[in-house]
Design a protein around this motif. Structure first.
Motif, PDB file in Angstrom:
ATOM      1  N   ASP A 170      -6.263  -1.938   1.717  1.00  0.00           N
ATOM      2  CA  ASP A 170      -6.693  -2.221   0.345  1.00  0.00           C
ATOM      3  C   ASP A 170      -7.083  -0.915  -0.346  1.00  0.00           C
ATOM      4  OD1 ASP A 170      -9.234  -1.485   1.218  1.00  0.00           O
ATOM      5  OD2 ASP A 170      -9.914  -3.566   1.481  1.00  0.00           O
ATOM      6  N   TYR A 171      -7.566  -1.037  -1.566  1.00  0.00           N
ATOM      7  CA  TYR A 171      -7.839   0.142  -2.397  1.00  0.00           C
ATOM      8  C   TYR A 171      -8.744   1.164  -1.709  1.00  0.00           C
ATOM      9  CZ  TYR A 171     -10.071   2.952  -6.015  1.00  0.00           C
ATOM     10  OH  TYR A 171     -10.582   4.003  -6.736  1.00  0.00           O
ATOM     11  N   SER A 172      -9.907   0.713  -1.266  1.00  0.00           N
ATOM     12  CA  SER A 172     -10.867   1.643  -0.670  1.00  0.00           C
ATOM     13  C   SER A 172     -10.334   2.252   0.625  1.00  0.00           C
ATOM     14  CB  SER A 172     -12.205   0.939  -0.410  1.00  0.00           C
ATOM     15  OG  SER A 172     -12.033  -0.166   0.471  1.00  0.00           O
ATOM     16  N   GLU A 173      -9.594   1.459   1.385  1.00  0.00           N
ATOM     17  CA  GLU A 173      -9.032   1.954   2.643  1.00  0.00           C
ATOM     18  C   GLU A 173      -7.921   2.975   2.392  1.00  0.00           C
ATOM     19  OE1 GLU A 173      -9.662  -1.944   5.548  1.00  0.00           O
ATOM     20  OE2 GLU A 173      -7.919  -1.850   4.209  1.00  0.00           O
ATOM     21  N   ILE A 174      -7.137   2.743   1.351  1.00  0.00           N
ATOM     22  CA  ILE A 174      -6.080   3.699   0.996  1.00  0.00           C
ATOM     23  C   ILE A 174      -6.686   5.037   0.590  1.00  0.00           C
ATOM     24  CG2 ILE A 174      -4.283   4.222  -0.703  1.00  0.00           C
ATOM     25  CD1 ILE A 174      -3.629   1.240  -0.765  1.00  0.00           C
ATOM     26  N   ARG A 175      -7.712   4.993  -0.218  1.00  0.00           N
ATOM     27  CA  ARG A 175      -8.372   6.229  -0.652  1.00  0.00           C
ATOM     28  C   ARG A 175      -8.906   7.007   0.544  1.00  0.00           C
ATOM     29  NH1 ARG A 175     -12.685   6.036  -5.276  1.00  0.00           N
ATOM     30  NH2 ARG A 175     -12.481   8.257  -4.793  1.00  0.00           N
ATOM     31  N   LEU A 176      -9.547   6.314   1.459  1.00  0.00           N
ATOM     32  CA  LEU A 176     -10.099   6.975   2.643  1.00  0.00           C
ATOM     33  C   LEU A 176      -8.986   7.529   3.524  1.00  0.00           C
ATOM     34  CD1 LEU A 176     -12.729   7.604   4.144  1.00  0.00           C
ATOM     35  CD2 LEU A 176     -12.448   5.449   5.379  1.00  0.00           C
ATOM     36  N   PHE A 177      -7.926   6.774   3.684  1.00  0.00           N
ATOM     37  CA  PHE A 177      -6.791   7.198   4.509  1.00  0.00           C
ATOM     38  C   PHE A 177      -6.166   8.476   3.949  1.00  0.00           C
ATOM     39  CE2 PHE A 177      -2.490   7.354   6.052  1.00  0.00           C
ATOM     40  CZ  PHE A 177      -2.527   6.796   7.325  1.00  0.00           C
ATOM     41  N   LEU A 178      -5.962   8.500   2.642  1.00  0.00           N
ATOM     42  CA  LEU A 178      -5.312   9.654   2.010  1.00  0.00           C
ATOM     43  C   LEU A 178      -6.241  10.855   1.897  1.00  0.00           C
ATOM     44  CD1 LEU A 178      -3.316   7.869  -0.847  1.00  0.00           C
ATOM     45  CD2 LEU A 178      -2.486   8.636   1.385  1.00  0.00           C
ATOM     46  N   ARG A 179      -7.527  10.624   2.037  1.00  0.00           N
ATOM     47  CA  ARG A 179      -8.484  11.754   2.017  1.00  0.00           C
ATOM     48  C   ARG A 179      -8.564  12.413   3.383  1.00  0.00           C
ATOM     49  NH1 ARG A 179     -10.887  15.513   2.639  1.00  0.00           N
ATOM     50  NH2 ARG A 179     -12.812  16.275   1.713  1.00  0.00           N
ATOM     51  N   PHE A 180      -8.446  11.629   4.442  1.00  0.00           N
ATOM     52  CA  PHE A 180      -8.505  12.171   5.805  1.00  0.00           C
ATOM     53  C   PHE A 180      -7.239  11.729   6.552  1.00  0.00           C
ATOM     54  CE2 PHE A 180     -12.898  11.462   4.428  1.00  0.00           C
ATOM     55  CZ  PHE A 180     -13.416  12.744   4.554  1.00  0.00           C
TER      56      PHE A 180
END
Length: 208
Positions: A170-180
């Protein structure tokens, strides 16, 4: 005659003793001199070796600074905050839409904005998202080929590599994934090769 012989014998003995002693002493001094010379040469060699190592170290520092300076000059127009950065992000997003429409639409569905990932990927050249060893390998490729445009396609190659995983988040998980980014799940050499293939495809199809 007896006295004379004794005197001669004594004189000869003394002479022989002095000559023998002188010879031994001279030989010892010569040996000592050789040892000193050898030690001096050894010391000189060690110093020369150390100097050579120090020179190599300084040479490395000079090369590193030169590469960094060249790198900053080449990318400054792309990563500076303002119009240039926006144009670079816009180019990446256009390429993203043209080459990976399914993932692009999924990001839109989850309301993942370019500022959430594309902006820092361009501005910081993935130096925050990947380990230093991977970043250095990417930069080495850019320097070796004088091809910093490849960075756009490296970003696309990474997205495509993780497409299946990203489309399950989901949105928050995608952001975290693409940050690390999980660098342990990707082969940087394959990413570089895939990036070159994507660019060849874009060029062949005249997508942009």
């Amino acid at each position: 005659r007896s006295t004379s012989n004794t005197s001669n014998s004594s004189s000869g003995g003394e002479s022989g003793t002095i000559n023998g002693s002188g010879s031994n002493s001279s030989s010892g001094a010569s040996g000592s001199s050789r040892n000193t010379t050898s030690s001096s040469s050894s010391s000189s060699g060690g110093s020369s070796s150390s100097s050579s190592q120090r020179g190599y170290h300084y040479g490395d520092e000079h090369d590193i600074f030169y590469c960094f300076d060249s790198f900053m000059n080449k990318i400054m127009n792309r990563v500076s905050i303002g119009l240039e950065l926006n144009q670079s992000v816009g180019k990446l997003m256009t390429l993203f839409r043209c080459t990976q429409i399914d993932l692009y639409r999924y990001f839109e569905q989850e309301e993942v904005e370019p500022n959430d990932w594309a902006n820092p990927w361009i501005r910081y050249m993935l130096s925050r998202e990947l380990p230093m060893s991977v970043v250095c390998r990417l930069y080495d490729q850019y320097f070796a080929t004088d091809d910093f445009d490849l960075h756009y396609y490296v970003c696309l190659a990474i997205l495509q590599h993780f497409q299946e995983e990203l489309m399950e988040l989901d949105y928050s998980e995608i952001r975290l994934f693409l940050r690390f980014l999980p660098a342990d799940k990707m082969d940087v050499e394959r990413v570089i090769k895939h990036a070159q293939n994507i660019r060849a495809y874009v060029t062949t199809k005249n997508l942009i």
